[in-house]
Design an enzyme around this catalytic site. Structure first.
Site, mmCIF file in Angstrom:
data_model
loop_
_atom_site.group_PDB
_atom_site.id
_atom_site.type_symbol
_atom_site.label_atom_id
_atom_site.label_comp_id
_atom_site.label_asym_id
_atom_site.label_seq_id
_atom_site.Cartn_x
_atom_site.Cartn_y
_atom_site.Cartn_z
ATOM 1 N NE ARG A 25 -3.628 1.936 2.972
ATOM 2 C CZ ARG A 25 -4.913 1.903 2.637
ATOM 3 N NH1 ARG A 25 -5.377 0.857 1.976
ATOM 4 N NH2 ARG A 25 -5.736 2.883 2.963
ATOM 5 C CG HIS A 76 -8.253 0.682 -3.177
ATOM 6 N ND1 HIS A 76 -7.628 -0.476 -2.771
ATOM 7 C CD2 HIS A 76 -8.834 1.204 -2.044
ATOM 8 C CE1 HIS A 76 -7.808 -0.654 -1.479
ATOM 9 N NE2 HIS A 76 -8.528 0.349 -1.014
ATOM 10 C CD GLN A 84 -13.190 -0.906 -0.926
ATOM 11 O OE1 GLN A 84 -12.476 -0.744 0.052
ATOM 12 N NE2 GLN A 84 -14.412 -1.425 -0.833
ATOM 13 C CG ASP A 93 -13.329 7.299 -1.732
ATOM 14 O OD1 ASP A 93 -13.342 7.242 -0.486
ATOM 15 O OD2 ASP A 93 -12.291 7.171 -2.402
ATOM 16 C CB CYS A 128 -14.167 2.398 -0.446
ATOM 17 S SG CYS A 128 -13.622 4.093 -0.713
ATOM 18 N NE ARG A 174 -10.480 -4.145 0.734
ATOM 19 C CZ ARG A 174 -9.705 -3.131 1.118
ATOM 20 N NH1 ARG A 174 -10.238 -2.012 1.579
ATOM 21 N NH2 ARG A 174 -8.385 -3.212 1.013
#
Length: 306
Positions: free
Chosen positions: A106, A133, A136, A225, A265, A293
């Site tokens: 990440r 991402h 996700q 988001d 998310c 997730r």
């Protein structure tokens, strides 16, 4: 020699993505029924989890998933591995490949993980960059299929900043036959190259809407988001002004399909991009999405272990 990495949705074919999601569904069902997994494909392996950004869901879901699949997770901060600073990415990749069974990373720059994957001979998984991402999105698709029974043929509105989530949704239209509307301002557009590629290659349709009502009218899914991602919090106030019409509230939600689901998310800035009333409503599947997730990422890791 490794067979694959997972750096973006378009790294994998539609069949491979579907297979990973099928594995995720099977693993979730098994875990709910028995509390464990019969097979442990990561047994004897250590996954290095390199985190240059703060995390709640990503770190905990990956570490838990690695453990549930029989492996060990090693958390590595930016202070311990400053990729490209203390030593080159190429050198770090070759050293880590001698110790680890896989890498979850990440970080900020997509090019850094591309280079890491190029030089590593173990699987590398993108756990978030400023550009994409994909993990996700795998959880999001799993959730949509659970709630709607399918993803192909659905109308999906993404509202807000043209960030890594918007870009990964656009990549999703490169693999699934969705009608994707990106509701954003002219000043917060998603990546132009990713958008052009999806429209040229994908079975899905992607349209840009600068009007929020146009974006959500009749849709099956509304997704949002934060308006300023990690590393871009200096744009928080200016983006709030640019994107205020794209707030997901009950008034806007009434323009969607009556059975529309709402996704985020997380973490959410409640009262900004989404209201409490919507996030806590019957339309919200935000916490199912967060749970997935764990399961979707296990599906990805199991496919990489095949």
């Amino acid at each position: 020699m490794k067979s694959k990495d997972f750096l973006s949705m378009t790294d994998w074919t539609r069949d491979e993505l579907d297979h990973a999601l099928q594995l995720a569904h099977k693993l979730k069902k098994e875990l709910k029924a028995t509390g464990t997994h019969q097979t442990k494909p990561l047994s004897g392996k250590t996954y290095g989890c390199i985190f240059h950004k703060a995390s709640l869901r990503t770190r905990i879901s990956f570490e838990t998933g690695i453990y549930q699949l029989g492996g060990n997770a090693m958390y590595i901060t930016d202070k311990e591995i400053e990729l490209g600073k203390r030593e080159t990415i190429e050198d770090a990749a070759r050293v880590l490949s001698r110790y680890l069974g896989g890498i979850v990373i990440r970080t900020y720059h997509q090019n850094d993980i591309v280079k890491l994957a190029e030089w590593a001979n173990i699987p590398v998984i993108n756990a978030l960059t400023d550009l994409l991402h994909p993990c996700q999105l795998m959880a999001d698709i799993q959730t949509i299929i659970e709630k709607k029974g399918r993803i192909d043929g659905l109308k999906i509105a993404y509202l807000g900043d043209g960030n890594n989530m918007a870009n990964s949704w656009i990549e999703t239209a490169n693999r699934w036959e969705i009608d994707l509307r990106i509701g954003t301002s002219p000043d917060t557009m998603p990546d132009a190259t990713i958008l052009a590629k999806a429209n040229a290659e994908g079975p899905g349709k992607v349209s840009i809407c600068h009007d929020a009502i146009e974006a959500v009218t009749g849709v099956d899914v509304i997704y949002t988001d934060v308006w300023a991602s990690m590393g871009a919090k200096d744009k928080s106030d200016i983006n709030a002004e640019r994107l205020k019409q794209f707030q997901v509230n009950m008034t806007l939600l009434r323009n969607a399909h009556p059975d529309a689901i709402v996704m985020h998310c997380l973490p959410a800035e409640r009262g900004r991009e989404i209201t409490d009333e919507v996030l806590e409503s019957k339309h919200s599947v935000v916490f199912d999405e967060a749970e997935n997730r764990l399961h979707a990422q296990k599906g990805v890791m199991c496919l990489l272990a095949e």
